[in-house]
Write an enzyme that holds these catalytic residues in place. Structure first.
Site, PDB file in Angstrom:
ATOM      1  N   SER A  11       0.963  -1.357  -0.121  1.00  0.00           N
ATOM      2  CA  SER A  11      -0.011  -0.011   0.011  1.00  0.00           C
ATOM      3  C   SER A  11       0.938   1.239  -0.158  1.00  0.00           C
ATOM      4  CB  SER A  11      -0.914   0.129   1.196  1.00  0.00           C
ATOM      5  OG  SER A  11      -1.757  -0.968   1.399  1.00  0.00           O
ATOM      6  N   HIS A  65      -4.072  -1.596  -4.670  1.00  0.00           N
ATOM      7  CA  HIS A  65      -3.039  -2.705  -5.018  1.00  0.00           C
ATOM      8  C   HIS A  65      -3.242  -3.219  -6.424  1.00  0.00           C
ATOM      9  CE1 HIS A  65      -1.211  -3.895  -1.235  1.00  0.00           C
ATOM     10  NE2 HIS A  65      -2.005  -2.966  -0.896  1.00  0.00           N
ATOM     11  N   HIS A  92      -3.722 -10.141   1.066  1.00  0.00           N
ATOM     12  CA  HIS A  92      -3.577  -9.915   2.481  1.00  0.00           C
ATOM     13  C   HIS A  92      -4.354 -11.142   3.178  1.00  0.00           C
ATOM     14  CE1 HIS A  92      -2.818  -5.792   1.110  1.00  0.00           C
ATOM     15  NE2 HIS A  92      -1.720  -5.478   2.281  1.00  0.00           N
ATOM     16  N   TYR A 133      -6.166 -10.931   5.546  1.00  0.00           N
ATOM     17  CA  TYR A 133      -7.670 -10.669   5.932  1.00  0.00           C
ATOM     18  C   TYR A 133      -8.558 -10.800   4.867  1.00  0.00           C
ATOM     19  CZ  TYR A 133      -6.125  -6.022   3.899  1.00  0.00           C
ATOM     20  OH  TYR A 133      -5.725  -4.912   2.977  1.00  0.00           O
ATOM     21  N   GLU A 134      -7.985 -10.829   3.354  1.00  0.00           N
ATOM     22  CA  GLU A 134      -8.994 -11.113   2.344  1.00  0.00           C
ATOM     23  C   GLU A 134      -9.560 -12.487   2.416  1.00  0.00           C
ATOM     24  OE1 GLU A 134      -7.402  -9.629  -1.266  1.00  0.00           O
ATOM     25  OE2 GLU A 134      -5.792  -8.546  -0.143  1.00  0.00           O
ATOM     26  N   ALA A 165       2.903  -0.136   4.087  1.00  0.00           N
ATOM     27  CA  ALA A 165       2.570   1.107   4.706  1.00  0.00           C
ATOM     28  C   ALA A 165       1.882   0.507   6.018  1.00  0.00           C
ATOM     29  CB  ALA A 165       1.081   1.519   4.215  1.00  0.00           C
ATOM     30  N   MET A 207      -0.436  -4.953   8.379  1.00  0.00           N
ATOM     31  CA  MET A 207      -1.138  -6.130   8.058  1.00  0.00           C
ATOM     32  C   MET A 207      -0.508  -7.153   7.029  1.00  0.00           C
ATOM     33  SD  MET A 207      -4.913  -4.424   8.186  1.00  0.00           S
ATOM     34  CE  MET A 207      -5.054  -2.984   9.178  1.00  0.00           C
ATOM     35  N   SER A 208       0.825  -7.114   6.829  1.00  0.00           N
ATOM     36  CA  SER A 208       1.414  -7.721   5.735  1.00  0.00           C
ATOM     37  C   SER A 208       2.828  -8.081   5.948  1.00  0.00           C
ATOM     38  CB  SER A 208       1.427  -6.832   4.454  1.00  0.00           C
ATOM     39  OG  SER A 208       2.322  -5.576   4.479  1.00  0.00           O
ATOM     40  N   ASN A 242       0.597   6.591   9.218  1.00  0.00           N
ATOM     41  CA  ASN A 242      -0.487   7.352  10.315  1.00  0.00           C
ATOM     42  C   ASN A 242       0.222   7.242  11.765  1.00  0.00           C
ATOM     43  OD1 ASN A 242      -1.363   4.573   9.303  1.00  0.00           O
ATOM     44  ND2 ASN A 242      -1.976   4.756  11.416  1.00  0.00           N
ATOM     45  N   HIS A 271      -8.564   4.048   5.147  1.00  0.00           N
ATOM     46  CA  HIS A 271      -7.561   3.467   4.311  1.00  0.00           C
ATOM     47  C   HIS A 271      -7.180   4.583   3.353  1.00  0.00           C
ATOM     48  CE1 HIS A 271      -5.563   0.445   1.944  1.00  0.00           C
ATOM     49  NE2 HIS A 271      -6.407   0.523   0.823  1.00  0.00           N
TER      50      HIS A 271
HETATM   51  N1  HPA Z   1      -2.601  -0.239  11.755  1.00  0.00           N
HETATM   52  C1  HPA Z   1      -2.214  -1.368  11.037  1.00  0.00           C
HETATM   53  N2  HPA Z   1      -2.008  -1.425   9.596  1.00  0.00           N
HETATM   54  C2  HPA Z   1      -1.600  -0.340   9.125  1.00  0.00           C
HETATM   55  C3  HPA Z   1      -1.897   0.941   9.658  1.00  0.00           C
HETATM   56  C4  HPA Z   1      -1.956   0.760  11.166  1.00  0.00           C
HETATM   57  O1  HPA Z   1      -2.283   2.094  11.828  1.00  0.00           O
HETATM   58  N3  HPA Z   1      -1.220   1.916   8.918  1.00  0.00           N
HETATM   59  C5  HPA Z   1      -1.070   1.407   7.611  1.00  0.00           C
HETATM   60  N4  HPA Z   1      -1.390   0.106   7.913  1.00  0.00           N
END
Ligand code: HPA
Length: 275
Positions: free
Chosen positions: A28, A59, A81, A83-84, A111, A208-209, A232, A245
């Site tokens: 991402s 993606h 991912h 989570y998919e 990210a 998450m990856s 973030n 997102h």
């Molecule tokens: N948490 C989890 N995954 C992320 C985040 C987050 O704050 N930012 C970008 N991917």
């Protein structure tokens, strides 16, 4: 394993003459970062037997082969991912194909949210280690012939590749921390209490990856490097409002020139190592 990575690797070998030693996975935010790549061939993941499809906004789902200043590189533009709902075995299959193809170093990008209080959005972090908090493991399942069953993860992220990342960061003027990445399955973002807990566990960034791919790459004997774009503050920031997102993608977008310079510099420094 349902699909054989050798078959997909053979197909790619037949279709392209380039023989890169370096592979990159664009996560991402990093999707637009191969502007300096001279593209030789592109394949949609759907054309490649065993590759999972990519379902997240931001993606692309393309395997790209090309050169940065004559240095051949193979790029996985977009990842699937956990989570998919895709099994770990399936989402790490592309890494096995890359290993079959002769890739020796894998640069994983993502990210991530800042857990470390000193990190700011827009900074970058090279991974020195990780914590697998995903509740799943990509090596689960029958033992694979010729590969270690119990993989040593003392040094997942290669020290020499970390140096390459640091040199590339200097050249591309991006602010690079080094730290520990903690992977969760997602797809929800974390609660403030979770982030406080993860900070105590020693995490600097959260995402998450990356961890599944890094583990499989180590099983295949690849040197791994990882870099996060800190998009973030993790666990929400009451002043900033809710985390979405699109904001994660927008931060990646705003950093794309730095990322583009970084990826090229990484490839060039990596190639010079062998000389
Ligand atoms: N948490 C989890 N995954 C992320 C985040 C987050 O704050 N930012 C970008 N991917």
């Amino acid at each position: 394993m349902i699909f054989d990575p050798k078959i997909t690797a053979a197909l790619l070998r037949k279709e392209t003459g380039l023989r890169p030693a370096l592979g990159m996975v664009l996560g991402s935010g990093f999707q637009q970062a191969i502007t300096h790549l001279e593209v030789a061939r592109e394949f949609a993941y759907g054309q490649l037997p065993g590759f999972p499809t990519v379902g997240v906004t931001g993606h692309a789902g393309k395997l790209v082969v090309g050169t940065f200043d004559n240095v051949p590189v193979l790029v996985l533009k977009g990842r699937t991912h956990y989570y998919e709902g895709v099994e770990m075995e399936r989402l790490t299959f592309p890494v096995r194909v890359l290993a079959e193809l002769g890739i020796r170093t894998l640069l994983l990008t993502n990210a991530a949210g800042a857990v470390n209080r000193l990190y700011r959005s827009g900074d970058f972090m090279a991974l020195t280690d990780h914590i697998n908090f995903m509740g799943a493991n990509p090596l689960r399942g029958p033992a694979l012939p010729g590969l270690p069953r119990f993989v040593d993860l003392t040094r997942v992220y290669d020290r020499r590749m970390l140096k390459v990342a640091q040199m590339a960061a200097k050249k591309s003027k991006l602010r690079l921390h080094t730290g520990v990445y903690l992977a969760v399955s997602g797809p929800n973002y974390e609660t403030p209490a979770e982030i406080r807990a993860f900070r105590r566990l020693g995490a600097d960034a959260i995402g998450m990856s990356t961890v599944p791919e890094a583990i499989v790459a180590r099983q295949c004997g690849l040197a791994v490097a990882g870099i996060s774009c800190i998009t973030n503050k993790a666990g929400g920031d009451e002043k900033a409002g809710v985390l979405v997102h699109q904001d994660v993608l927008a931060m990646g977008e705003s950093k794309k020139d730095e990322m583009a310079r970084f990826l090229k510099a990484f490839a060039v420094h990596h190639a010079n190592l062998g000389k």
